[in-house]
Design a protein around this motif. Structure first.
Motif, mmCIF file in Angstrom:
data_model
loop_
_atom_site.group_PDB
_atom_site.id
_atom_site.type_symbol
_atom_site.label_atom_id
_atom_site.label_comp_id
_atom_site.label_asym_id
_atom_site.label_seq_id
_atom_site.Cartn_x
_atom_site.Cartn_y
_atom_site.Cartn_z
ATOM 1 N N GLY A 1 17.763 12.361 6.907
ATOM 2 C CA GLY A 1 18.455 12.960 5.776
ATOM 3 C C GLY A 1 17.687 12.936 4.473
ATOM 4 N N VAL A 2 16.423 12.485 4.528
ATOM 5 C CA VAL A 2 15.605 12.422 3.317
ATOM 6 C C VAL A 2 15.088 13.819 2.972
ATOM 7 C CG1 VAL A 2 13.534 11.440 2.271
ATOM 8 C CG2 VAL A 2 14.924 10.048 3.804
ATOM 9 N N MET A 3 15.207 14.201 1.708
ATOM 10 C CA MET A 3 14.734 15.499 1.242
ATOM 11 C C MET A 3 13.216 15.478 1.146
ATOM 12 S SD MET A 3 16.141 18.455 0.079
ATOM 13 C CE MET A 3 17.644 18.083 -0.854
ATOM 14 N N ARG A 4 12.558 16.267 1.996
ATOM 15 C CA ARG A 4 11.104 16.321 1.994
ATOM 16 C C ARG A 4 10.560 17.533 1.234
ATOM 17 N NH1 ARG A 4 9.827 11.299 2.846
ATOM 18 N NH2 ARG A 4 10.539 10.485 4.848
ATOM 19 N N LEU A 5 11.311 18.627 1.257
ATOM 20 C CA LEU A 5 10.933 19.847 0.553
ATOM 21 C C LEU A 5 12.188 20.377 -0.112
ATOM 22 C CD1 LEU A 5 8.491 21.802 0.163
ATOM 23 C CD2 LEU A 5 9.394 23.116 2.084
ATOM 24 N N GLN A 6 12.091 20.659 -1.413
ATOM 25 C CA GLN A 6 13.301 20.991 -2.161
ATOM 26 C C GLN A 6 13.122 22.290 -2.948
ATOM 27 O OE1 GLN A 6 14.697 17.805 -4.603
ATOM 28 N NE2 GLN A 6 16.503 18.873 -5.299
ATOM 29 N N ASP A 7 13.842 23.318 -2.506
ATOM 30 C CA ASP A 7 13.916 24.588 -3.236
ATOM 31 C C ASP A 7 12.532 25.109 -3.613
ATOM 32 O OD1 ASP A 7 15.233 26.735 -4.369
ATOM 33 O OD2 ASP A 7 15.372 25.803 -6.341
ATOM 34 N N CYS A 8 11.644 25.145 -2.626
ATOM 35 C CA CYS A 8 10.262 25.570 -2.874
ATOM 36 C C CYS A 8 10.194 27.099 -2.928
ATOM 37 C CB CYS A 8 9.345 25.051 -1.767
ATOM 38 S SG CYS A 8 7.624 25.516 -1.969
ATOM 39 N N THR A 9 9.694 27.620 -4.026
ATOM 40 C CA THR A 9 9.597 29.058 -4.240
ATOM 41 C C THR A 9 8.193 29.393 -4.734
ATOM 42 O OG1 THR A 9 11.943 29.323 -4.731
ATOM 43 C CG2 THR A 9 10.461 30.992 -5.603
ATOM 44 N N LEU A 10 7.517 30.301 -4.046
ATOM 45 C CA LEU A 10 6.174 30.694 -4.449
ATOM 46 C C LEU A 10 5.816 32.039 -3.839
ATOM 47 C CD1 LEU A 10 3.985 30.227 -1.878
ATOM 48 C CD2 LEU A 10 4.593 27.854 -2.352
ATOM 49 N N VAL A 11 4.748 32.637 -4.363
ATOM 50 C CA VAL A 11 4.242 33.916 -3.880
ATOM 51 C C VAL A 11 2.735 33.790 -3.672
ATOM 52 C CG1 VAL A 11 3.748 36.310 -4.551
ATOM 53 C CG2 VAL A 11 6.024 35.353 -4.927
ATOM 54 N N VAL A 12 2.248 34.318 -2.551
ATOM 55 C CA VAL A 12 0.808 34.447 -2.314
ATOM 56 C C VAL A 12 0.515 35.931 -2.183
ATOM 57 C CG1 VAL A 12 -1.138 33.884 -0.825
ATOM 58 C CG2 VAL A 12 0.727 32.229 -1.099
ATOM 59 N N ASP B 1 0.843 -1.199 0.000
ATOM 60 C CA ASP B 1 0.000 0.000 0.000
ATOM 61 C C ASP B 1 0.880 1.251 0.000
ATOM 62 O OD1 ASP B 1 -2.031 1.807 0.128
ATOM 63 O OD2 ASP B 1 -2.810 1.188 2.077
ATOM 64 N N GLU B 2 1.080 1.834 -1.174
ATOM 65 C CA GLU B 2 1.907 3.027 -1.377
ATOM 66 C C GLU B 2 3.268 2.909 -0.681
ATOM 67 O OE1 GLU B 2 0.271 6.863 -1.807
ATOM 68 O OE2 GLU B 2 -1.772 6.165 -1.426
ATOM 69 N N PRO B 3 4.039 1.886 -1.016
ATOM 70 C CA PRO B 3 5.303 1.643 -0.307
ATOM 71 C C PRO B 3 6.404 2.621 -0.678
ATOM 72 C CG PRO B 3 5.105 0.111 -2.127
ATOM 73 C CD PRO B 3 3.806 0.889 -2.073
ATOM 74 N N THR B 4 6.257 3.362 -1.790
ATOM 75 C CA THR B 4 7.354 4.236 -2.237
ATOM 76 C C THR B 4 7.174 5.686 -1.806
ATOM 77 O OG1 THR B 4 6.295 4.719 -4.355
ATOM 78 C CG2 THR B 4 7.702 2.771 -4.244
ATOM 79 N N ALA B 5 6.122 5.987 -1.052
ATOM 80 C CA ALA B 5 5.821 7.382 -0.712
ATOM 81 C C ALA B 5 6.934 8.046 0.082
ATOM 82 C CB ALA B 5 4.510 7.456 0.069
ATOM 83 N N VAL B 6 7.691 7.262 0.875
ATOM 84 C CA VAL B 6 8.701 7.852 1.758
ATOM 85 C C VAL B 6 10.125 7.505 1.328
ATOM 86 C CG1 VAL B 6 7.160 7.903 3.739
ATOM 87 C CG2 VAL B 6 8.526 5.866 3.326
#
Length: 542
Positions: free
Chosen positions: A306-317, A183-188
Motif C-alpha cells: 500500500g506504499v505510494m511509489r509513484l504519485q500523479d506523474c504527468t509528463l510529455v516526451v 544505510d539509507e533507512p528511510t528510502a522505502v
C-alpha cells in the motif's frame, strides 16, 4: 555558513563552527578501498562520537555504502587504519564487528519472512536453552523505551515496509551496540514512518550510542544531524559540525565539480528552470501535440504493502527529444519505467504512445506500438542468458524469421552479425551464449535489439549505463543520441546526474514518486542548475 568552493576533490572543506568535543567511538584514518581497477575510497578519514548522529552524504556511487561496509567488516580496507575506543580495530567479518559493538541496518532487508519477529531478532544471538517468554518481554521493554510499535509474535511476512524496518533496527539495538550504522533507512518509508525512525535515532543517541545515518534528504539532515561528512568519488570533500545551518553548503559540496570555463554564473544569479507542466496536453516549447511521442497522464502506483511509489506523474516526451528522469534511486523512477514497459500495472492514470492509449497493454502489444525498452535489470528481464546472442538480438521479432513452422537460422545469424558490427557487440560468434558476453557488450546488444525495432517511436531506457566502463557508456549514449536525431522520443531514467545533464534535452527530477521540477540543461549555468536539481532530489521545493 557557506562552504569555501571545492578546488580539488581530495580536500575536505570545513563547514560551520567547531562543536563541543565528545568521546570518540570509531576513528578512521586514510581509508582506501579498491575493487579491481575501481578505486571506491581514497584517503577517507572520519571520527564518530558517542551521543551523536553523523550524517554521511554524497551522490550515488560516492562511496557511502562502501565506507559503511568497511566499518561493519563486510569489506576490509586496502589502506589506512581504524581505532575503536582508542584500540586498533580491523574487523574481518560482520560477526567480528557485532562482537565489537558495531551494528548495521543495510539498504535492503535481511529478514526471514516466514517466521516471527522474535525469531528474527534472536537469530545468531540465542545460545543454549531459549526462554521465549523472557526474550519476548525483553523485546517489548526495548521497543517501549524507544517508542516503537512492534509485536514480537507477528509473522514478518505480514508486516508493512515500515514495520520491517523497525524489526531491522531493533535487531541491531537488542545487542546494545556502541555504534549503529543506518544505510539509507528511510528510502522505502512513508513520511510518518520516517518521523518515527528519526525519533528512534534521537532516543538511541540519548543512550550514548553513536549513529551513522546515510541519507540524501535535507529534512532529515536539518532535524537529526549533529555532524555531517560529504563524499564525492570516494573522497571526503566537506565536513560540517552544524549541519542544520549548513544544508545549502553541503548540497553544493555534494554536487559541484572542479570549475570549468563554461560554468560561469550569470550576472542575475538565476536558474533556468520551469515548473512541471500542469496537464499532459501542455507541450513544452509551444510544440504542437502532433509532436508528442509519449504522454503520461497522472500515473500512480501503490505497491503490495500500500506504499505510494509513484504519485500523479504527468509528463510529455516529444519526437526527437531526450527527456531525462533524475533522482535518488527508490523515488518512483523504477515504477515509472516498469509501467511504461508493461511489466507493472498502474493503480491510476494513463499513458499514450503516439496518441494511442497503452495503459493496460502487454509488453508484446507495446512492442508493436513502437515502444523499445532497455530495462533497469538487463539480466532479469532484458535477455535470456542461456540463449545465443542471435536469439537475444531478435527476441522481439522472431516471427520475421519464421517460415512454415521453421526458423531461418542462416538469415538470423547473418543479420545478427550485421547488428553486432553496427553496435560494436563483441563476441566470438553470434552463436555463443548471451551470458558469456561482458556487461558492456550485453547492454549494447539489448540496445541494438530495441533501437532497431520496426516503427520505433519511443525508447524507455532505465539505467542504461549502470555497471559499464567509460567506453561502453560513450557508445550507449552515441546510439541513444542517434535515435533522438532520427525522431525517436527517448525517456532516459538514470541516477547519474552528470550523464543526464550532458545527454538530455530536458531533465525532470523525482522525489517520493512526484516530479519536483524540470530543468533545461544550459552549459552557461551548469553549477546553478546542479544546485537546484540537487535540492529537488533531496525534497526541497524552493
Amino acid at each position: 555558513m557557506d562552504a569555501t568552493p571545492v578546488s580539488a576533490p581530495a580536500a575536505a572543506v570545513p563547514v560551520g563552527e567547531a562543536a563541543t568535543p565528545r568521546a570518540s567511538v570509531l576513528r578512521m584514518d586514510g581509508i582506501g578501498k579498491r575493487f579491481g581497477q575501481f578505486q571506491a575510497l581514497t584517503d577517507v578519514s572520519l571520527e564518530l562520537c558517542a551521543g551523536e548522529v553523523h550524517c554521511l552524504l554524497g551522490e550515488n556511487g560516492a562511496g557511502k555504502s562502501t565506507l559503511c561496509n568497511v566499518m561493519f567488516g563486510v569489506h576490509q580496507p586496502d589502506a589506512g587504519a581504524m581505532w575503536l575506543d582508542g584500540a586498533p580495530y580491523r574487523p574481518h567479518s560482520p560477526r567480528d564487528a557485532l562482537t565489537h559493538g558495531i551494528a548495521m541496518v543495510h539498504q535492503h532487508f535481511s529478514l526471514v519472512e516466514d517466521v516471527s519477529v522474535l525469531d528474527n531478532l534472536l537469530l545468531g544471538q540465542a545460545r543454549g536453552w531459549l526462554d521465549r517468554k523472557r526474550e519476548a518481554q525483553r523485546v517489548r521493554v526495548l521497543v517501549a523505551e524507544l517508542g516503537l510499535a512492534l509485536d514480537p509474535d507477528a509473522r514478518v511476512a505480514d508486516l508493512s515496509v515500515g514495520e520491517k524496518q523497525r524489526v531491522e533496527i531493533v535487531k541491531c539495538l537488542i545487542r546494545e551496540p556502541r555504534l549503529l550504522v543506518l544505510d539509507e533507512p528511510t528510502a522505502v518509508l512513508l513520511p510518518a514512518e520516517i518521523d518515527a525512525l528519526l525519533n528512534t535515532c534521537a532516543k538511541v543517541v540519548e543512550r550514548g550510542c553513536a549513529v551513522v545515518l546515510v541519507t540524501h534528504k535535507l529534512a532529515e539532515i536539518r532535524r537529526i544531524a549533529n555532524r555531517a561528512t560529504v563524499l564525492q568519488s570516494g573522497r571526503v570533500v566537506a565536513r560540517s559540525s552544524n549541519p542544520s545551518a549548513d544544508v545549502d553548503a553541503l548540497v553544493r559540496a555534494m554536487i559541484q565539480r572542479p570549475a570549468q570555463a563554461n560554468d560561469a554564473q550569470p550576472a542575475d544569479n538565476t536558474v533556468r528552470a520551469v515548473a512541471p507542466a500542469a496537464t499532459p496536453s501542455a507541450s513544452p516549447y509551444g510544440r504542437p501535440l502532433a509532436d508528442e511521442a509519449l504522454q503520461v497522464d497522472g500515473l500512480t502506483v501503490r505497491d503490495a504493502d500500500g506504499v505510494m511509489r509513484l504519485q500523479d506523474c504527468t509528463l510529455v516526451v516529444n519526437r526527437g527529444e531526450i527527456v531525462g528522469i533524475a533522482g535518488v534511486e527508490g523515488n518512483g523512477q523504477s515504477e515509472l519505467g516498469a509501467v511504461l514497459a508493461g511489466m507493472q500495472k498502474a493503480s491510476a492514470g494513463r499513458f499514450f504512445v503516439q496518441g494511442k492509449d497503452c495503459t493496460h497493454a502487454a509488453p508484446q502489444t507495446l512492442t508493436r506500438a513502437g515502444v523499445g525498452v532497455v530495462p533497469e535489470d538487463r539480466h532479469a528481464v532484458g535477455c535470456v542468458p542461456d540463449m545465443s546472442v542471435t536469439d537475444n538480438l531478435f527476441l522481439n521479432r522472431l516471427d520475421d524469421y519464421a517460415r512454415r513452422g521453421f526458423m531461418r537460422r542462416r538469415a538470423m545469424r547473418r543479420d545478427a552479425r550485421t547488428l553486432m558490427q553496427r553496435f560494436d557487440v563483441r563476441a566470438a560468434s553470434p552463436d555463443v551464449a548471451f551470458r558469456g558476453l561482458s556487461g558492456g557488450n550485453q547492454q549494447k546488444a539489448v540496445l541494438a535489439r530495441e533501437l532497431t525495432l520496426d516503427g520505433l517511436a519511443v525508447l524507455v531506457a532505465a539505467q542504461p549505463t549502470r555497471g559499464l566502463d567509460v567506453g561502453a557508456v560513450a557508445a550507449v549514449y552515441e546510439h541513444i543520441r542517434a535515435a533522438r536525431d532520427d525522431g525517436v522520443g527517448v525517456l532516459l531514467i538514470s541516477s547519474e546526474l552528470d550523464e543526464l545533464m550532458a545527454v538530455a534535452d530536458r531533465v525532470l527530477v523525482m522525489y517520493r514518486g512526484r516530479i519536483m521540477g524540470t530543468c533545461v540543461p544550459d552549459k552557461s549555468q551548469l553549477t546553478l542548475q546542479r544546485e537546484r536539481i540537487g535540492a529537488w532530489m533531496a525534497g526541497q521545493t524552493a
